[in-house]
Design a protein around this motif. Sequence first.
Motif, PDB file in Angstrom:
ATOM      1  N   CYS A   1       0.848  -1.186   0.000  1.00 12.46           N
ATOM      2  CA  CYS A   1       0.000   0.000   0.000  1.00 12.46           C
ATOM      3  C   CYS A   1       0.888   1.242   0.000  1.00 12.46           C
ATOM      4  O   CYS A   1       2.096   1.173   0.277  1.00 12.46           O
TER       5      CYS A   1
ATOM      6  N   LEU B   1      -0.587  10.774  -3.931  1.00 14.43           N
ATOM      7  CA  LEU B   1      -1.338   9.537  -4.159  1.00 14.43           C
ATOM      8  C   LEU B   1      -2.384   9.311  -3.071  1.00 14.43           C
ATOM      9  O   LEU B   1      -3.462   8.778  -3.345  1.00 14.43           O
ATOM     10  N   LYS B   2      -2.094   9.703  -1.852  1.00 14.21           N
ATOM     11  CA  LYS B   2      -3.081   9.560  -0.789  1.00 14.21           C
ATOM     12  C   LYS B   2      -4.303  10.429  -1.067  1.00 14.21           C
ATOM     13  O   LYS B   2      -5.448  10.013  -0.841  1.00 14.21           O
TER      14      LYS B   2
ATOM     15  N   THR C   1      -5.324  11.264  -4.015  1.00 15.10           N
ATOM     16  CA  THR C   1      -6.007  10.619  -5.132  1.00 15.10           C
ATOM     17  C   THR C   1      -6.880   9.473  -4.642  1.00 15.10           C
ATOM     18  O   THR C   1      -8.028   9.308  -5.069  1.00 15.10           O
ATOM     19  N   ILE C   2      -6.344   8.669  -3.745  1.00 14.67           N
ATOM     20  CA  ILE C   2      -7.099   7.529  -3.217  1.00 14.67           C
ATOM     21  C   ILE C   2      -8.309   8.001  -2.428  1.00 14.67           C
ATOM     22  O   ILE C   2      -9.361   7.349  -2.419  1.00 14.67           O
ATOM     23  N   GLU C   3      -8.202   9.177  -1.792  1.00 11.75           N
ATOM     24  CA  GLU C   3      -9.323   9.701  -1.022  1.00 11.75           C
ATOM     25  C   GLU C   3     -10.434  10.251  -1.899  1.00 11.75           C
ATOM     26  O   GLU C   3     -11.521  10.543  -1.411  1.00 11.75           O
TER      27      GLU C   3
ATOM     28  N   ALA D   1      -0.378   2.003  -5.394  1.00 11.31           N
ATOM     29  CA  ALA D   1      -1.497   2.935  -5.555  1.00 11.31           C
ATOM     30  C   ALA D   1      -2.596   2.328  -6.420  1.00 11.31           C
ATOM     31  O   ALA D   1      -3.793   2.490  -6.120  1.00 11.31           O
TER      32      ALA D   1
ATOM     33  N   GLU E   1      -4.690  -0.121  -4.438  1.00 11.83           N
ATOM     34  CA  GLU E   1      -5.610   0.547  -3.517  1.00 11.83           C
ATOM     35  C   GLU E   1      -6.764   1.211  -4.256  1.00 11.83           C
ATOM     36  O   GLU E   1      -7.885   1.260  -3.751  1.00 11.83           O
ATOM     37  N   LEU E   2      -6.502   1.716  -5.450  1.00  6.67           N
ATOM     38  CA  LEU E   2      -7.555   2.390  -6.215  1.00  6.67           C
ATOM     39  C   LEU E   2      -8.600   1.418  -6.744  1.00  6.67           C
ATOM     40  O   LEU E   2      -9.808   1.676  -6.652  1.00  6.67           O
TER      41      LEU E   2
ATOM     42  N   LYS F   1     -16.540   0.066  -2.347  1.00  4.73           N
ATOM     43  CA  LYS F   1     -15.861   1.348  -2.500  1.00  4.73           C
ATOM     44  C   LYS F   1     -15.963   1.826  -3.945  1.00  4.73           C
ATOM     45  O   LYS F   1     -15.984   1.014  -4.869  1.00  4.73           O
TER      46      LYS F   1
END
Length: 321
Positions: free
Chosen positions: A44, A58-59, A61-63, A87, A90-91, A135
């Motif tokens: 991650c 990137l964090k 972006t993931i949010e 990333a 996670e996406l 998600k």
Amino acid sequence: MQAFLKGAGAIGTKATREKTAPGTSGENKKQKPIPWVEKYRPKCVAEIAFQEEVVAVLKKTIEGADLPNLLFYGPPGTGKTSTILAAARELFGPELYRKRVLELNASDERGIQVVREKVKTFAKLAVAGSRLDGKPAPPFKIIILDEADSMTNAAQAALRRTMERESKTTRFCLICNYISRIIEPLTSRCSKFRFKPLTDRIQEERLRDICAKENVQCNNETINMLIDVSEGDLRKAITYLQCAARLTGGKDITEQVIVEISGAVPSDLIDGLLAACHSSSFEKLEIVVKEVDKCLVDGADEYLQMIALSAVMMQQFTQSS
């Protein structure tokens, strides 16, 4: 006849249960050995070390924020490929990862034909599917072009147009060691992030963690030698550590073992060569070494820089003799 069939069914069911029963030989089979570089690759974004800027982007972006086209550059073994793969996982999650991510690495061709066929075809695919965990899935795909600096100029020019046409449904991540080999029209369309060589402290923490998990015995001198010969390349350090562990059985890995495996030139030999020049020439040579190091960081060719440094050293030795 019915009793016979029932008996056969019972026998078949019993055999099936025996095959699938826990603790059988099927489950006790040893897992295939995995290179430690892949085994301990970050899963991650939060596990990425020492690259604060790109991790922060990137964090976000993931949010939920949008992801720009990315250009990762810097020395090898600093986490460029691991970062974008973590990333992407996670996406999209494990169920959409294979459908939404196209990774082309050094084993693939890098000519214009690859851009016209593989990249364009994947970029034109519709974005479909949803994550099983509920998600939201981003409305785009990701194309990862590793070692993009080895692409021909014609292929890079063709890629520029593809990035423009498919900007609504596709994001590109270019990964390279030397940004100077990427044409300007591509770099201007990407958010650029330089990956810094990992500090000795970060490398030491990762190597000690791997040693503890793999039951490998390494003293402080051996860890320092691994850090020294890897020169900020954590992938190289982990590979050397695994080779040394296989050679010694994981016990009492010494500095000499690391030197033999890596084929590194001892630092005291380099210091001796520099000290062989008289004081004024030594200062001049030290400046040249720093200039060569700067050129390498900026993306110069290693072979040409080594020749240039060797020529200066030969000149200094000739003058001092």
